[in-house]
Design a protein around this motif. Sequence first.
Motif, PDB file in Angstrom:
ATOM      1  N   SER A  83       0.826  -1.203   0.000  1.00  0.00           N
ATOM      2  CA  SER A  83       0.000   0.000   0.000  1.00  0.00           C
ATOM      3  C   SER A  83       0.864   1.258   0.000  1.00  0.00           C
ATOM      4  N   PRO A  84       0.415   2.338  -0.676  1.00  0.00           N
ATOM      5  CA  PRO A  84       1.147   3.615  -0.626  1.00  0.00           C
ATOM      6  C   PRO A  84       1.329   4.134   0.791  1.00  0.00           C
ATOM      7  N   LEU A  85       0.400   3.747   1.685  1.00  0.00           N
ATOM      8  CA  LEU A  85       0.533   4.154   3.083  1.00  0.00           C
ATOM      9  C   LEU A  85       1.866   3.682   3.666  1.00  0.00           C
ATOM     10  N   TRP A  86       2.240   2.460   3.320  1.00  0.00           N
ATOM     11  CA  TRP A  86       3.423   1.859   3.921  1.00  0.00           C
ATOM     12  C   TRP A  86       4.713   2.283   3.238  1.00  0.00           C
ATOM     13  N   TRP A  87       4.617   2.812   2.007  1.00  0.00           N
ATOM     14  CA  TRP A  87       5.842   3.237   1.342  1.00  0.00           C
ATOM     15  C   TRP A  87       6.520   4.362   2.112  1.00  0.00           C
ATOM     16  N   ARG A  88       5.731   5.194   2.751  1.00  0.00           N
ATOM     17  CA  ARG A  88       6.333   6.279   3.533  1.00  0.00           C
ATOM     18  C   ARG A  88       7.020   5.742   4.793  1.00  0.00           C
ATOM     19  N   ILE A  89       6.511   4.656   5.312  1.00  0.00           N
ATOM     20  CA  ILE A  89       7.206   3.984   6.420  1.00  0.00           C
ATOM     21  C   ILE A  89       8.559   3.464   5.941  1.00  0.00           C
ATOM     22  N   TYR A  90       8.593   2.947   4.721  1.00  0.00           N
ATOM     23  CA  TYR A  90       9.857   2.451   4.174  1.00  0.00           C
ATOM     24  C   TYR A  90      10.870   3.585   3.996  1.00  0.00           C
ATOM     25  N   PHE A  91      10.391   4.762   3.593  1.00  0.00           N
ATOM     26  CA  PHE A  91      11.287   5.907   3.466  1.00  0.00           C
ATOM     27  C   PHE A  91      11.898   6.270   4.823  1.00  0.00           C
TER      28      PHE A  91
END
Length: 569
Positions: free
Chosen positions: A253-261
């Motif tokens: 999910s795009p939500l989690w991509w920011r967590i990856y950043f």
Amino acid sequence: MYLYKNWRSTVSTSWFQFVLLLVWLIIGIGLRFTNLTAKPPWTDEFATLVFSLGNSFLPVPLDQAIAPDILLQPLQINPAASIGDVIHNLLIEDHHPPFYFVLVHLWMRLFPNQEGLVSLFAARSFPTLLSALSIPCAYLLGKLAFRSPLVGQLSAAMMAVSPYNIFLAQEARHYSLAVIWVMASLTCFIIAIRHLQNRILLPLWLIIAWVGVNALGIATHYFFVLTLGAEALVLIFVAWQQYTHAKSLPFLSPLWWRIYFIAAGTAVAGVVWLPGLLQNRYSSSMTEWIKTERVGLDWVNPIFQALAAWVTMISLLPVEAPQLTVVIASGLVMLIFFIWATPILVRGLKVQLQQPETGSITQVLSGVVLGAIALFFFFTYFLGIDLTRGARYSFVYFPAVIILLGASLAVCYQNPDIGKWGITGKKAVCLIWLMGLISAITVTSNLGYRKYYRPDLLVPVIEQNSPIPVLIATTHKSLVQIGEMMGIAWELKLSGSQANTQFLLAHQEKDPNTSTTALNNSLKALPRPFDLWLVNFHAPIPETAKKCVSDTQALPAVNGYEYKFYHCH
């Protein structure tokens, strides 16, 4: 009824919240500055003093008898030292990141230059003030997490009197600053969790702030990564919950991509320190004390060591008092207190877990605590690095414990009948806080969390038994042993009896006989008569020393210092 409603209205006002928080802050500052310099500095604090001054341990002569003033030379104020010197010396000689030491370097510049040794008050007052800052931070974190000023106030109240926090506050070390970064990281973490649960993208400011806080946390203490590890475990749990509800992979999910950043930025901030840590040839010798091989009952020691750290976050009576009766009485009172308080605190957490508004955040903070503890035991039992031996390392989850404690006490405070010995909820909260206050006084009075090294007890023994010149010899592997001897030299200087004393740091790499040879050569060169004190000397005794007369009188044991005493005529 009108008066009751009017009182509730007054309590809820912002000015009352501010005044009450100010009360906790004043109490906390008063406790932290009480007897701030009464305890002698120990080897870790000497490392802070030396490196923060921009000085080095390397100029201290090895394998030769030296005067106390030469041993204490790295503690002399060096006006020419720069921030670059602080970072350079620390990365070469120590195994800690430099951020805190740079701050202390700047802090000590605010104090007037003085002749002689660096001010212990100056070095300890900085972490003391940082620890005081953790009190309003606890209020903000508790209020944010549970959306309750009451939880915030009770968290701040317990943070103000926590004996564990005051122990950290009165050490000239980086743990009080690390606690602040843990609280800041948890704040970002909680905001991120709520965004994930509400399917809202994390804002850019949160990503930048969280990576920045994590970077500063790692630059303050490497064990901060354990906090990050616990947060990561909770994030995995949250992702699994979302998967079970939505039956789709949340990781994509795009939500989690920011967590990856955020994870990538934090990783980069941590990796930059890795080369210096790996190249430091002193790191292994300075961490030997937490690397253990377990035999028999040694396997259960970490459990009791961890339990001791957990208990002292709330309560610590004078269990280290010199009188046995006081020790026994204190232990019994603490036992009765926890038998009474534990069911109350557990019930409070259960109530918070059952509430729709607070259940999720209670799970999250409990997960951080349990995750960090699990990492501690993983390092201890599977990697052979016993993190439970240093109670101070529990800073990585201590703030989460305090916030959960505040949340549990809030339930108790709002419950008129807790069903325990006829005590109302408000009275129970007051009793638990009062136990914390007494425990805080125990720490400031040096009856709890006493320093492991007690040169203040060893020096009088030497002075009373050696009226003639003295040679104090120890084996040297790293700056740890220099710090041990600095503690003795510091006390000798304070007592004014250092004139007839010399020190020998007999260097030892792998072969203990190198220390034996160094001691043997020094003994041959010294004019007699003199007294030889072997202090923490871990090498074979040379023949020259065996020709001296071993003192057979029963001398008192001293924490941190194993010693033997010889008369050389």
